[in-house]
Design a protein around this motif. Structure first.
Motif, PDB file in Angstrom:
ATOM      1  N   SER A  31       0.795  -1.145  -0.104  1.00 15.52           N
ATOM      2  CA  SER A  31      -0.107   0.188   0.118  1.00 15.52           C
ATOM      3  C   SER A  31       0.738   1.331  -0.037  1.00 15.52           C
ATOM      4  O   SER A  31       0.179   2.432  -0.050  1.00 15.52           O
ATOM      5  N   SER A  32       2.015   1.267  -0.029  1.00 13.21           N
ATOM      6  CA  SER A  32       2.862   2.177   0.068  1.00 13.21           C
ATOM      7  C   SER A  32       3.187   2.882  -1.355  1.00 13.21           C
ATOM      8  O   SER A  32       3.847   3.951  -1.420  1.00 13.21           O
ATOM      9  N   GLU A  33       2.880   2.114  -2.247  1.00 14.24           N
ATOM     10  CA  GLU A  33       3.269   2.754  -3.317  1.00 14.24           C
ATOM     11  C   GLU A  33       2.029   4.078  -3.912  1.00 14.24           C
ATOM     12  O   GLU A  33       0.795   3.935  -3.600  1.00 14.24           O
ATOM     13  N   SER A  34       2.371   5.232  -4.283  1.00  8.63           N
ATOM     14  CA  SER A  34       1.775   6.467  -4.360  1.00  8.63           C
ATOM     15  C   SER A  34       0.893   6.325  -5.625  1.00  8.63           C
ATOM     16  O   SER A  34      -0.261   7.125  -5.655  1.00  8.63           O
ATOM     17  N   ASP A  35       1.197   5.623  -6.621  1.00 10.22           N
ATOM     18  CA  ASP A  35       0.577   5.479  -7.824  1.00 10.22           C
ATOM     19  C   ASP A  35       0.413   4.111  -8.402  1.00 10.22           C
ATOM     20  O   ASP A  35       1.293   3.333  -8.453  1.00 10.22           O
ATOM     21  N   PRO A  36      -0.823   3.471  -8.304  1.00 12.95           N
ATOM     22  CA  PRO A  36      -1.134   2.199  -8.767  1.00 12.95           C
ATOM     23  C   PRO A  36      -0.912   1.698 -10.088  1.00 12.95           C
ATOM     24  O   PRO A  36      -0.677   0.717 -10.441  1.00 12.95           O
ATOM     25  N   PHE A  37      -0.219   2.887 -11.023  1.00 12.32           N
ATOM     26  CA  PHE A  37      -0.040   2.652 -12.307  1.00 12.32           C
ATOM     27  C   PHE A  37       1.438   2.517 -12.378  1.00 12.32           C
ATOM     28  O   PHE A  37       1.932   2.389 -13.603  1.00 12.32           O
ATOM     29  N   ASP A  38       2.327   2.593 -11.694  1.00 11.85           N
ATOM     30  CA  ASP A  38       3.579   2.817 -11.530  1.00 11.85           C
ATOM     31  C   ASP A  38       4.098   1.400 -12.237  1.00 11.85           C
ATOM     32  O   ASP A  38       3.716   0.133 -11.730  1.00 11.85           O
ATOM     33  N   GLY A  39       4.908   1.559 -13.211  1.00 14.15           N
ATOM     34  CA  GLY A  39       5.342   0.261 -13.652  1.00 14.15           C
ATOM     35  C   GLY A  39       4.707  -0.453 -14.854  1.00 14.15           C
ATOM     36  O   GLY A  39       5.208  -1.473 -15.472  1.00 14.15           O
ATOM     37  N   ILE A  40       3.304   0.065 -15.142  1.00 12.22           N
ATOM     38  CA  ILE A  40       2.410  -0.388 -15.941  1.00 12.22           C
ATOM     39  C   ILE A  40       2.764   0.207 -17.457  1.00 12.22           C
ATOM     40  O   ILE A  40       2.528   1.579 -17.319  1.00 12.22           O
ATOM     41  N   PRO A  41       2.990  -0.410 -18.554  1.00 10.41           N
ATOM     42  CA  PRO A  41       3.236   0.234 -19.674  1.00 10.41           C
ATOM     43  C   PRO A  41       1.973   0.883 -20.403  1.00 10.41           C
ATOM     44  O   PRO A  41       1.077   0.610 -20.061  1.00 10.41           O
ATOM     45  N   LEU A 173      -3.494   4.851 -22.876  1.00 11.38           N
ATOM     46  CA  LEU A 173      -4.408   3.977 -21.888  1.00 11.38           C
ATOM     47  C   LEU A 173      -3.520   3.048 -21.128  1.00 11.38           C
ATOM     48  O   LEU A 173      -2.578   2.217 -21.555  1.00 11.38           O
ATOM     49  N   LYS A 174      -4.029   2.941 -19.825  1.00 13.34           N
ATOM     50  CA  LYS A 174      -3.342   2.175 -18.847  1.00 13.34           C
ATOM     51  C   LYS A 174      -4.445   1.559 -18.333  1.00 13.34           C
ATOM     52  O   LYS A 174      -5.402   2.031 -17.775  1.00 13.34           O
ATOM     53  N   LEU A 175      -4.323   0.074 -18.044  1.00 12.61           N
ATOM     54  CA  LEU A 175      -5.299  -0.715 -17.163  1.00 12.61           C
ATOM     55  C   LEU A 175      -4.716  -1.359 -15.987  1.00 12.61           C
ATOM     56  O   LEU A 175      -3.286  -2.052 -16.442  1.00 12.61           O
ATOM     57  N   SER A 176      -5.364  -1.799 -15.017  1.00 13.00           N
ATOM     58  CA  SER A 176      -4.632  -2.409 -14.057  1.00 13.00           C
ATOM     59  C   SER A 176      -5.805  -3.293 -13.098  1.00 13.00           C
ATOM     60  O   SER A 176      -6.870  -2.815 -12.910  1.00 13.00           O
ATOM     61  N   SER A 177      -5.508  -4.638 -12.928  1.00 12.59           N
ATOM     62  CA  SER A 177      -6.547  -5.361 -12.533  1.00 12.59           C
ATOM     63  C   SER A 177      -6.243  -5.739 -10.967  1.00 12.59           C
ATOM     64  O   SER A 177      -5.206  -6.153 -10.821  1.00 12.59           O
ATOM     65  N   PRO A 178      -7.222  -5.859 -10.128  1.00  6.25           N
ATOM     66  CA  PRO A 178      -7.103  -6.395  -8.879  1.00  6.25           C
ATOM     67  C   PRO A 178      -6.567  -7.893  -8.781  1.00  6.25           C
ATOM     68  O   PRO A 178      -6.929  -8.748  -9.922  1.00  6.25           O
ATOM     69  N   ALA A 179      -5.477  -8.242  -7.914  1.00  7.35           N
ATOM     70  CA  ALA A 179      -4.812  -9.645  -7.950  1.00  7.35           C
ATOM     71  C   ALA A 179      -5.733 -10.647  -7.966  1.00  7.35           C
ATOM     72  O   ALA A 179      -5.444 -11.712  -8.616  1.00  7.35           O
ATOM     73  N   ASP A 180      -6.909 -10.578  -7.285  1.00  7.52           N
ATOM     74  CA  ASP A 180      -7.957 -11.448  -7.270  1.00  7.52           C
ATOM     75  C   ASP A 180      -9.010 -11.434  -8.063  1.00  7.52           C
ATOM     76  O   ASP A 180     -10.084 -12.098  -7.605  1.00  7.52           O
ATOM     77  N   ALA A 181      -8.878 -10.807  -8.792  1.00 10.83           N
ATOM     78  CA  ALA A 181     -10.013 -10.646  -9.874  1.00 10.83           C
ATOM     79  C   ALA A 181     -10.494 -11.950 -10.652  1.00 10.83           C
ATOM     80  O   ALA A 181      -9.452 -12.601 -11.414  1.00 10.83           O
TER      81      ALA A 181
END
Length: 328
Positions: A31-41, A173-181
């Motif tokens: 939870s320490s990441e400030s941006d959930p899209f960090d590292g996502i191309p 565009l960036k997309l990020s899915s919950p780990a348990d989706a």
């Protein structure tokens, strides 16, 4: 390749899922990441071609200003995206109606969205300069198939981000899915979000007024084989509120393909050409320039493609319906 099924399929969903497969990363547990899209191309979105056919009366410059909202650009809305594909063969010599029907049997995914807009930061890797950055967080959604709906609801927390210009053109565009989706939930949510990109209202750079007409030509996001031209007509302008009539025309970018399916009968193993392509559509939306999506309205389109293997051969008839409803 065409899939030969008479019943409604989820091929649109599968196509979008395949496109997004390289984009979607699971959310980090930390939870320490400030941006959930960090590292996502960032996935580039093709720039549309905008053509003004009529500038209308008392033209003004129409541009989004959601990044300047005093409340920080936070907004909640709900969208519903419906898709359906009906595909069948017609025997040689059988007359085929080239006109697209209106609608059909559809699967509908309904998503509550929490939307935050702001001024776009400096571009990162794979990004371009942009005026606006818009983040979408998916709430607990629903599906017309109750069994699928359980998985859609469990995909709560799915994220999408786009960078866009003041005219509405989405550049990346960036997309990020919950780990348990659940996988089935992702397969419904991903194309629903991509449909919002395809249907994003783009304004001309030049001023336009009531009665103005312009076209926006681009690829359907998530379907590299389909080109879409959307025609907008301004019916009213009241401050930041812009009312638009919308019509859609779709054409395949590939005019021929080879069939490899026993269900195709006489066409199996042959090359077919697009004999005709026609779209039936209807739509009207209300855009509030302070929000990145229309606040109300619906756009629905059914495209009929007729594939032919030549004289004396059977034909393949494919009807694809896509509809987006805003402010559900």
């Amino acid at each position: 390749m065409l899939s030969f099924t008479r019943s409604v399929t989820r091929s649109v969903t599968r196509t979008a899922t395949a496109l997004a497969a390289g984009l979607v990363f699971t959310l980090a547990a930390c939870s320490s990441e400030s941006d959930p899209f960090d590292g996502i191309p960032a996935f580039p979105v093709d720039a549309p071609e905008v053509t003004v056919l009529n500038e209308g009366e008392n033209p003004v410059r129409l541009a989004y200003r959601d990044q300047d909202n005093a409340d920080g650009g936070e907004w909640s809305t709900t969208v519903a995206v419906s898709t359906g594909v009906d595909q069948h063969t017609e025997a040689p010599g059988t007359a085929v109606d080239p006109h697209a029907p209106a609608g059909g049997d559809l699967d509908t995914t309904t998503l509550p969205l929490s939307v935050t807009s702001g001024t776009a930061p400096a571009p990162g890797d794979g990004e371009q300069d942009a005026a606006r950055q818009v983040d979408f967080t998916v709430g607990s959604g629903k599906h017309s198939d109750l069994a699928v709906g359980q998985d859609v609801a469990a995909t709560e927390g799915f994220l999408m981000r786009w960078r866009a210009g003041e005219d509405g053109t989405v550049s990346t565009l960036k997309l990020s899915s919950p780990a348990d989706a659940p996988e089935r939930g992702r397969q419904a949510v991903e194309p629903t979000l991509l449909a919002l990109v395809t249907n994003a209202v783009v304004f001309p750079q030049q001023p336009v007024g009531v009665g103005a007409v312009w076209t926006v030509a681009s690829r359907v996001v998530g379907d590299a084989t389909l080109q879409r031209t959307t025609t907008y007509t301004v019916t009213a302008i009241d401050g930041d509120s812009v009312s638009l009539d919308v019509s859609v025309a779709e054409q395949p970018s590939q005019r021929s393909l080879r069939i490899d399916a026993q269900a195709a009968g006489a066409l199996d193993g042959s090359d077919v050409e697009v004999e005709s392509a026609e779209t039936t559509s209807q739509g009207s939306v209300v855009v509030d320039l302070a929000h990145p999506l229309p606040v109300s309205g619906q756009v629905a389109a059914t495209t009929r493609l007729v594939y032919s293997g030549g004289d004396g051969k059977a034909r393949v008839v494919q009807d694809t319906t896509r509809a987006v409803q805003y402010g559900v």
